[in-house]
Write a protein that holds these residues in place. Structure first.
Motif, PDB file in Angstrom:
ATOM      1  N   ARG A 309      40.219  40.880  42.993  1.00  0.00           N
ATOM      2  CA  ARG A 309      41.222  41.360  43.944  1.00  0.00           C
ATOM      3  C   ARG A 309      40.579  41.659  45.303  1.00  0.00           C
ATOM      4  N   LEU A 312      40.289  38.880  47.777  1.00  0.00           N
ATOM      5  CA  LEU A 312      41.500  38.432  48.449  1.00  0.00           C
ATOM      6  C   LEU A 312      41.745  39.147  49.781  1.00  0.00           C
ATOM      7  N   LYS A 321      49.070  34.700  48.492  1.00  0.00           N
ATOM      8  CA  LYS A 321      48.113  35.786  48.322  1.00  0.00           C
ATOM      9  C   LYS A 321      48.679  36.843  47.377  1.00  0.00           C
ATOM     10  N   ASP A 325      47.125  38.039  43.827  1.00  0.00           N
ATOM     11  CA  ASP A 325      46.923  39.463  43.557  1.00  0.00           C
ATOM     12  C   ASP A 325      47.608  39.849  42.247  1.00  0.00           C
ATOM     13  N   CYS A 328      45.592  39.502  39.125  1.00  0.00           N
ATOM     14  CA  CYS A 328      44.697  40.621  38.832  1.00  0.00           C
ATOM     15  C   CYS A 328      45.436  41.693  38.030  1.00  0.00           C
TER      16      CYS A 328
END
Length: 336
Positions: A309, A312, A321, A325, A328
């Motif tokens: 994470r 990113l 994006k 995320d 994760c």
């Protein structure tokens, strides 16, 4: 909120959901064409695992990475075909090495035919992946070649074992980086490359792919012990029964024994025995589920997900994006 792809990946952007689903459908159609051969028997063997299904995790990540450039670029779908064909090829070879009777809920190729057919079918899929890859340019070829070298190195490390003076846990993580992380990393890297993303985005997405790929594999290790089988898709404790080292058992071996705890003593004893016996296996599974090593394995898995994470952070804010995320978060959900 809509869902696209494996692991319950949630995507809140309708345009992204549509684009990714269109891409996955195109990849599936291209895969079906790629496994066809003028020799009908080869078409049958090469289609065997493709028809058994699969999560298509690598094509999904590649399509999301392509969103950081031009997702409609002509090389995006072929690149996704390359990484999935490579993955499928490794499964044929893995089943021979592991003498696996079943893959994806169906009879493995080596069981249905024989080891030679399975190995040669894997080689055929590698050759088809190379043909598609050749049209993507020298940089894509270089990336795939480097990833494949790491993948094979990881497999050799696993076969050889950690050695008498090696750290079994560090060795295991090295194996995962090669066998699992390399191909997931190159999925993100090539996806961004063929979409024309900036070089720093290509590298950052590749690093994310490797880290999240390892996190998902470690989550599988936790699920093998903790789940009832619905989430992992296999019988709980399969690796435990087969004596395959995974994160929970490796962490247990690193923890000091507690002679005052009879459950700890008994579990360590069981891990030295043949757990193909149903009663012994059930006892070991019960004790490992209650052992602090399982919670440590959860924390270690989440640490890898959070490292992914963090990678990113410098990426431009966009729906892709947010979706990455969300992967994760999916690791955390799978290990609960």
């Amino acid at each position: 909120m809509t869902v696209v792809g494996p692991f319950g990946l949630s995507v809140q952007d309708r345009d992204l959901t549509r684009d990714v689903q269109i891409g996955l459908d195109a990849v599936e159609a291209a895969l079906s064409e790629a496994v066809k051969c003028d020799v009908p028997f080869i078409t049958v063997t090469a289609s065997h695992l493709l028809e058994a299904g699969g999560k298509r995790f690598r094509p999904l990540l590649l399509l999301l990475a392509a969103q950081f450039g031009d997702p409609g670029a002509p090389g995006v779908v072929p690149a996704a075909v390359v990484v999935e064909l490579t993955h499928l090829a490794t499964l044929y070879h893995d089943d021979v090495m592991d003498e696996a009777p079943v893959r994806r809920g169906t009879e493995s190729a080596n069981s249905r035919w024989d080891n030679s057919v399975a190995i040669l079918t894997g080689d055929f899929l590698f050759s088809r992946a190379s043909q598609v890859l050749a049209d993507l340019g020298p940089e894509a070829v270089r990336m795939q070649a480097e990833a494949f070298e790491r993948l094979v190195t990881g497999q050799i490390l696993e076969t050889r074992g950690p050695g008498p003076d090696g750290d079994p846990l560090l060795h295991y993580l090295d194996v995962l980086e090669g066998k699992t992380g390399s191909l997931i990393a190159v999925s993100c890297r090539i996806g961004a490359l063929v979409a024309g993303a900036e070089p720093w985005l290509v590298e950052t997405l590749g690093e994310f792919g490797e880290r999240i790929g390892i996190a998902f594999q470690l989550a599988d290790d936790v699920l093998d012990i903790a789940s009832d089988g619905d989430e992992s898709g296999k019988t709980p404790g399969t690796d435990l029964r087969e004596g395959v080292p995974t994160l929970p058992t490796l962490l247990l071996q690193q923890m000091p024994a507690d002679p005052s705890d009879p459950d700890d003593t008994r579990l360590r004893e069981l891990l030295t025995l043949d757990l193909s016996d149903d009663e012994l296996h059930a006892e070991a599974l019960r004790l490992l589920r209650a052992h602090p090593a399982l919670e440590r394995a959860r924390r270690e898995t989440l640490r890898h997900a959070e490292e992914a994470r963090a990678l990113l952070a410098p990426l431009p804010d966009c729906a892709a994006k947010a979706a990455l995320d969300g992967l994760c978060d999916a690791v955390a959900i799978r290990t609960m």
